[in-house]
Write a protein that holds these residues in place. Structure first.
Motif, PDB file in Angstrom:
ATOM      1  N   GLN A 140       0.817  -1.209   0.000  1.00 15.98           N
ATOM      2  CA  GLN A 140       0.000   0.000   0.000  1.00 15.98           C
ATOM      3  C   GLN A 140       0.850   1.259   0.000  1.00 15.98           C
ATOM      4  O   GLN A 140       1.808   1.337   0.758  1.00 15.98           O
ATOM      5  CB  GLN A 140      -0.828   0.061   1.279  1.00 15.98           C
ATOM      6  CG  GLN A 140      -1.778  -1.075   1.461  1.00 15.98           C
ATOM      7  CD  GLN A 140      -2.640  -0.804   2.667  1.00 15.98           C
ATOM      8  OE1 GLN A 140      -3.477   0.095   2.648  1.00 15.98           O
ATOM      9  NE2 GLN A 140      -2.426  -1.550   3.743  1.00 15.98           N
ATOM     10  N   LYS A 143      -8.666  -2.916  13.043  1.00 12.39           N
ATOM     11  CA  LYS A 143      -8.683  -1.585  12.434  1.00 12.39           C
ATOM     12  C   LYS A 143     -10.034  -0.894  12.591  1.00 12.39           C
ATOM     13  O   LYS A 143     -10.096   0.332  12.623  1.00 12.39           O
ATOM     14  CB  LYS A 143      -8.277  -1.662  10.951  1.00 12.39           C
ATOM     15  CG  LYS A 143      -6.795  -2.023  10.770  1.00 12.39           C
ATOM     16  CD  LYS A 143      -6.252  -1.669   9.398  1.00 12.39           C
ATOM     17  CE  LYS A 143      -4.728  -1.839   9.348  1.00 12.39           C
ATOM     18  NZ  LYS A 143      -4.132  -1.619   8.040  1.00 12.39           N
ATOM     19  N   ASP A 153       1.384 -11.215   8.907  1.00  9.95           N
ATOM     20  CA  ASP A 153       0.105 -10.585   9.234  1.00  9.95           C
ATOM     21  C   ASP A 153      -0.962 -10.847   8.163  1.00  9.95           C
ATOM     22  O   ASP A 153      -2.136 -10.563   8.385  1.00  9.95           O
ATOM     23  CB  ASP A 153       0.286  -9.070   9.424  1.00  9.95           C
ATOM     24  CG  ASP A 153       0.798  -8.371   8.175  1.00  9.95           C
ATOM     25  OD1 ASP A 153       1.886  -8.725   7.687  1.00  9.95           O
ATOM     26  OD2 ASP A 153       0.100  -7.471   7.673  1.00  9.95           O
ATOM     27  N   LYS A 170       3.042  -5.004  15.381  1.00 10.42           N
ATOM     28  CA  LYS A 170       3.992  -5.109  14.281  1.00 10.42           C
ATOM     29  C   LYS A 170       4.389  -3.696  13.834  1.00 10.42           C
ATOM     30  O   LYS A 170       3.646  -2.746  14.055  1.00 10.42           O
ATOM     31  CB  LYS A 170       3.397  -5.911  13.125  1.00 10.42           C
ATOM     32  CG  LYS A 170       2.407  -5.148  12.268  1.00 10.42           C
ATOM     33  CD  LYS A 170       2.097  -5.923  11.002  1.00 10.42           C
ATOM     34  CE  LYS A 170       1.304  -5.081  10.013  1.00 10.42           C
ATOM     35  NZ  LYS A 170       2.102  -4.061   9.329  1.00 10.42           N
TER      36      LYS A 170
END
Ligand code: ATP
Ligand code: MG
Length: 335
Positions: A9, A117, A154, A201
């Motif tokens: 991203q 999130k 992840d 992380k």
């Protein structure tokens, strides 16, 4: 046939987690795969707006170009690797829609990354992009009939979902149409942790920059971040992931950076103080990043050249995508 595909991203500069978890394995693939194996590396700009339009348009555009520059500076060769901007290939979005008909809401809501999130939003304001993010990831891979996907640890749950989707599609429409994508995750360095909070992380989107080291951080910034990295109250240096996660993370990063084995690094550092560990880490990281910074600097001054690389690679990617999408539409009855 083997097709390798991955995405990153443009939410910021790549950090050491991205570097060891995914860029370095990609460089190995680039070096070792036979030249007829297609390699697609997507700068997933559509994923970058899944948390809502929080990145201003001009910044997102710049980020995408900068991510391309960073990846090339790290050694990704845009002649060998089709390095492209996700949104340049609209076929991926149509694939996304088709896959949506095979995906349940419940499965998406159960994914840990969504749960994590989505806590950043109030209940009524979670963007739907965040929920369907893994679906778009599956579309990224299926649109190229990807067989091998190098990712950090992840992404394991998303890879699982992707496999279930491939299976569901094949059972519904045509056996063995989509290959079941194989996750490629190295055992070592699959999860580099934040320097400030080793429970997390290292992440581009972490609002605090102090937990991560970006590949374009200056020497002074690297030193500062290493010095201020979290440690603990035991004065020696030893490797103990559960009781000394912060020190253990630094030992792991040092091993990755110097390309020494973990065991060797543990014994090497066993006589050090915390400060010596941090100083050695600083030196090693700066040695790794030195040449990357220089190349990055070169490309950052040539935005036009970068745009041309992305445009050319986008055309190459789109040609492959169109072919798979057409076959898929035929199977579903959309053409
Ligand atoms: P964001 O916080 O915006 O999600 P990110 O740092 O997680 O950014 P991504 O673009 O989501 O980066 O992921 C790119 C690749 O890097 C993925 O393969 C991901 O698994 C890997 N990766 C990300 N963070 C780490 C990490 N800390 N250690 C190892 N691999 C990582
Ligand atoms: Mg991520």
């Amino acid at each position: 046939p083997k097709v390798v595909l991955a995405g990153i991203q443009p939410t910021g500069s790549p950090h050491l987690g991205n570097y060891f978890g995914f860029i370095e394995p990609w460089l190995d693939i680039q070096k070792n795969e036979a030249s007829d194996v297609p390699l697609y590396l997507s700068i997933v700009d559509q994923h970058a707006i899944s948390m809502g339009p929080i990145i201003p348009a001009e910044k997102l555009r710049l980020n995408t170009r900068k991510m391309a520059a960073s990846l090339i500076a790290c050694g990704i060769d845009p002649k060998r690797t089709t390095l492209f901007r996700q949104s340049d290939v609209p076929e991926i979005s149509q694939m996304n829609w088709i896959l949506g008909s095979l995906q349940t809401l419940a499965q998406l809501q159960r994914l840990p990354q969504f749960k994590d999130k989505s806590t950043k939003f109030s209940r009524g304001s979670i963007p739907i992009g965040l929920l369907i993010y893994p679906l778009l990831q599956a579309a990224d891979v299926f649109t190229f009939k990807g067989t091998h996907v190098p990712v950090g640890e992840d992404q394991s749950q998303h890879m699982n979902l992707m496999n279930n989707l491939a299976f569901a599609f094949n059972s519904t429409y045509k056996l063995e149409f989509f290959p079941l994508p194989k996750q490629i995750t190295r055992q070592a360095h699959a999860r580099i942790r934040s320097l400030r909070d080793p429970r997390q992380k290292m992440s581009k989107s972490d609002p605090s920059v102090r937990g991560r080291i970006d590949v374009d951080d200056s020497e002074a910034v690297v030193m500062e971040k290493c010095r201020k990295a979290m440690s603990d109250t035991i004065t020696t240096v030893s490797y103990d992931k559960s009781n000394r996660p912060a020190i253990s993370n630094m030992i792991e990063i040092l091993a990755a950076t110097t390309r020494r084995s973990l065991d060797e690094t543990i014994s090497l550092s066993s006589t050090w103080t915390h400060t010596e560990l941090k100083d050695n880490l600083t030196t090693a990281i700066n040695r790794l990043l030195g040449p990357i910074r220089e190349r990055l600097n070169y490309y950052e001054q040539r935005p036009q050249e970068l745009e041309e690389i992305l445009a050319e690679n986008g055309v190459r990617a789109r040609m492959a995508a169109k072919k798979v999408l057409l076959e898929t539409r035929e199977l579903v009855g959309l053409c």
